[in-house]
Design an enzyme around this catalytic site. Sequence first.
Site, short mmCIF file in Angstrom:
data_model
loop_
_atom_site.label_atom_id
_atom_site.label_comp_id
_atom_site.label_asym_id
_atom_site.label_seq_id
_atom_site.Cartn_x
_atom_site.Cartn_y
_atom_site.Cartn_z
CG ASP A 19 2.44 9.89 -6.70
OD1 ASP A 19 2.04 10.86 -7.37
OD2 ASP A 19 2.84 9.99 -5.53
NE ARG A 99 8.26 4.49 1.34
CZ ARG A 99 6.95 4.30 1.41
NH1 ARG A 99 6.49 3.10 1.73
NH2 ARG A 99 6.12 5.28 1.17
CG ASP A 128 9.28 7.51 0.95
OD1 ASP A 128 9.96 7.25 1.95
OD2 ASP A 128 8.04 7.54 0.95
CB SER A 180 0.77 13.49 -0.23
OG SER A 180 1.73 12.47 -0.37
#
Length: 408
Positions: A19, A99, A128, A180
């Site tokens: 990504d 995060r 996320d 992923s």
Amino acid sequence: MIDHSSIKKVVLAYSGGLDTSIIIPWLKENYNNCEVVAVSADVGQGSELDGLEEKAIQTGASKLYIEDLTDEMVDEVIIPSMKMGAKYENYLLGTAFARPIIAKRLVEIAKKEGADAICHGCTGKGNDQVRFELAIKRFAPEMKIIAPWREWDIKGRDEEIDYAEAHNIPLKISRETNYSKDKNLWHLSHEGLDLEDPANEPLYEKEGFLEMGVSPLAAPDKPTYVTLDFVKGVPVAIDGENMKASDIIRKLNKLGGENGIGLLDIVENRLVGMKDRGVYETPGGTILYHAHEALEMITIDKDTAHMKAKLAVDFADLVYNGKWFTPLREALSAFADKTQEHVTGTVKLKLYKGNIINAGITSPESLYSEELVTFEESDYNQDDATGFINLWGLPDTVQALREQGKLK
């Protein structure tokens, strides 16, 4: 919608994965050749950081920050969550733990760089995006946020690979190994490909699928013993050797991985409403949580333990849903700290083919009394139970008498 012409400099959360690799040229193409400052967080993912600076610069970034946030993540998020016993549907929150710390640092660098926006590579389907953006709003409420997955025409990971190939962006994956993944010191997640169908068994025995350990089938036939020491709920030593929490997790990752510990295959309920299948490797974290819970069994009273278990669900929801920097989470952490005042002691565990077996618990703060509980002679007066049961059962007795018409 963001006015593209107003964006001159963007700070990008950059992992070097699929990504974020294509986001750098995409930003420059779609935001008037803006300057892109890449920021990679070192949260213990190891070799994934190798070669990132060269790759980021070659694909159009003006610079790359590599920020070591491992200890901050462990000490400020993981250990407080472990104290509470926070699990989200048995998931040990590996991605969610990282995060808030990453997002906070993104804001700090964006302010330092005078950036107009912060960009992330999260999809519009996942959790996320919420975790990053709530933290950004907490520390920079006026900051513009760019989420390419909510803007571009790319429909999936195959098209991302097409874009990367067209722009000569090197990738470490192929279409066949295009899971992923998210990795940090605490865990590794796997999603996508064959895992999208819950009917498919994870390929635990396939070479290269597991990265932090082995399948229980490939684990040694001989058990491994490990001893953990805690002080007020915080791990301080492993096998008698004092070390910081992050190093304890590293050692537990090795021991747990070798013994097939910490594999989890679940279909979890995402924040956005859909169910998602994920396979997680959390070898050290699974051992650490188990040891901590074992020590709490003998050091925390019943009422506190039961209330803590209830609040742990709420705490885990806050972490999973991106609400780390909130008054409620802080208040619950204060409660957890209070419960840990006597959680000091030593836990010995036996690791064997995916299993964690208690092998002994000791604590100078223990509430366990062998003299009280023994089947042998003790000072406990068993006849005390007669009056206790009569009073405890009085409501049942009164109800029965009413039904029999004998209540006076």
